[in-house]
Write a protein that holds these residues in place. Sequence first.
Motif, PDB file in Angstrom:
ATOM      1  N   ARG A   2     -16.515  -9.888  -0.874  1.00 50.03           N
ATOM      2  CA  ARG A   2     -15.312  -9.223  -0.158  1.00 50.03           C
ATOM      3  C   ARG A   2     -15.757  -7.975   0.501  1.00 50.03           C
ATOM      4  N   ILE A   3     -14.926  -7.666   1.485  1.00 49.64           N
ATOM      5  CA  ILE A   3     -14.858  -6.342   2.012  1.00 49.64           C
ATOM      6  C   ILE A   3     -13.564  -5.707   1.967  1.00 49.64           C
ATOM      7  N   GLY A   4     -13.539  -4.601   1.634  1.00 51.54           N
ATOM      8  CA  GLY A   4     -12.352  -3.707   1.385  1.00 51.54           C
ATOM      9  C   GLY A   4     -12.134  -2.673   2.411  1.00 51.54           C
ATOM     10  N   CYS A   5     -10.989  -2.195   2.665  1.00 51.60           N
ATOM     11  CA  CYS A   5     -10.788  -1.057   3.768  1.00 51.60           C
ATOM     12  C   CYS A   5      -9.928  -0.114   2.970  1.00 51.60           C
ATOM     13  N   GLY A   6      -9.959   1.161   3.233  1.00 56.71           N
ATOM     14  CA  GLY A   6      -9.199   2.163   2.610  1.00 56.71           C
ATOM     15  C   GLY A   6      -9.154   3.431   3.563  1.00 56.71           C
ATOM     16  N   ALA A   7      -7.803   3.672   3.867  1.00 55.95           N
ATOM     17  CA  ALA A   7      -7.406   4.858   4.985  1.00 55.95           C
ATOM     18  C   ALA A   7      -6.613   5.738   4.220  1.00 55.95           C
ATOM     19  N   TRP A  16      -3.014  14.873   0.053  1.00 66.19           N
ATOM     20  CA  TRP A  16      -2.697  13.291   0.244  1.00 66.19           C
ATOM     21  C   TRP A  16      -1.382  13.492   0.526  1.00 66.19           C
ATOM     22  N   ILE A  17      -0.908  12.624   1.684  1.00 67.79           N
ATOM     23  CA  ILE A  17       0.437  12.186   2.054  1.00 67.79           C
ATOM     24  C   ILE A  17       0.656  10.757   1.822  1.00 67.79           C
ATOM     25  N   SER A  18      -0.212   9.668   2.560  1.00 68.78           N
ATOM     26  CA  SER A  18       0.022   8.433   2.179  1.00 68.78           C
ATOM     27  C   SER A  18      -1.281   7.782   2.520  1.00 68.78           C
ATOM     28  N   SER A  19      -1.469   6.570   1.761  1.00 68.17           N
ATOM     29  CA  SER A  19      -2.692   5.569   1.968  1.00 68.17           C
ATOM     30  C   SER A  19      -2.362   4.309   2.172  1.00 68.17           C
ATOM     31  N   THR A  20      -3.305   3.408   2.737  1.00 77.38           N
ATOM     32  CA  THR A  20      -3.146   1.971   2.874  1.00 77.38           C
ATOM     33  C   THR A  20      -4.482   1.418   2.758  1.00 77.38           C
ATOM     34  N   SER A  21      -4.459   0.281   2.329  1.00 78.24           N
ATOM     35  CA  SER A  21      -5.871  -0.388   1.944  1.00 78.24           C
ATOM     36  C   SER A  21      -5.472  -1.888   2.136  1.00 78.24           C
ATOM     37  N   GLY A  22      -6.769  -2.769   2.043  1.00 77.52           N
ATOM     38  CA  GLY A  22      -6.655  -4.131   2.212  1.00 77.52           C
ATOM     39  C   GLY A  22      -8.047  -4.842   2.166  1.00 77.52           C
ATOM     40  N   SER A  23      -7.767  -6.239   1.875  1.00 78.50           N
ATOM     41  CA  SER A  23      -9.316  -6.904   1.788  1.00 78.50           C
ATOM     42  C   SER A  23      -9.317  -7.937   2.909  1.00 78.50           C
ATOM     43  N   TYR A  24     -10.429  -7.957   3.423  1.00 78.45           N
ATOM     44  CA  TYR A  24     -10.822  -8.979   4.634  1.00 78.45           C
ATOM     45  C   TYR A  24     -11.779  -9.835   4.537  1.00 78.45           C
ATOM     46  N   GLY A  25     -11.925 -10.688   3.466  1.00 78.76           N
ATOM     47  CA  GLY A  25     -12.956 -11.676   3.375  1.00 78.76           C
ATOM     48  C   GLY A  25     -14.388 -10.713   3.414  1.00 78.76           C
TER      49      GLY A  25
END
Length: 140
Positions: A2-7, A16-25
């Motif tokens: 799996r690949i993941g993203c993090g911003a 740091w203020i905020s972040s988001t992440s997710g997995s995309y297959g």
Amino acid sequence: MRIGCGAIIRDAFGNWISSTSGSYGTGSAFAVEILTMELGHQHGWSVGYRNVVCCTDCPQALMVLQPRAAVDDYWAREDIARVRGLLQQDWQVMLLPIPRDKNSAADSLARHAAREGSPQCVWGQPPSSLIYFLLQDFVS
């Protein structure tokens, strides 16, 4: 695998203020960079930021997001088109390179998302596993 993203959204001082992440297959490292830029821009827009500096450690991503760059031969051309569309919204976005050693917090967040297989997540507080990497990015 799996690949993941993090911003991560930081203030002008690097805090740091905020972040988001997710997995995309599954996908390539380049596709991850483009998907991460999409995820990060969507998050920045949704929380109301209209003057953004976006940093990436992938020079190729910076190149293909330029308005006149030819992307017809890229497998990720649809992803690139979506990010280009986000960049055209009514806001100021500056795309800049960042050394890989200054991007370890975002990379850590992406690895976490890939490992957990998590759907898109917005982090109101940095996960405890991210603190070390935030400090490392700041002092290195």
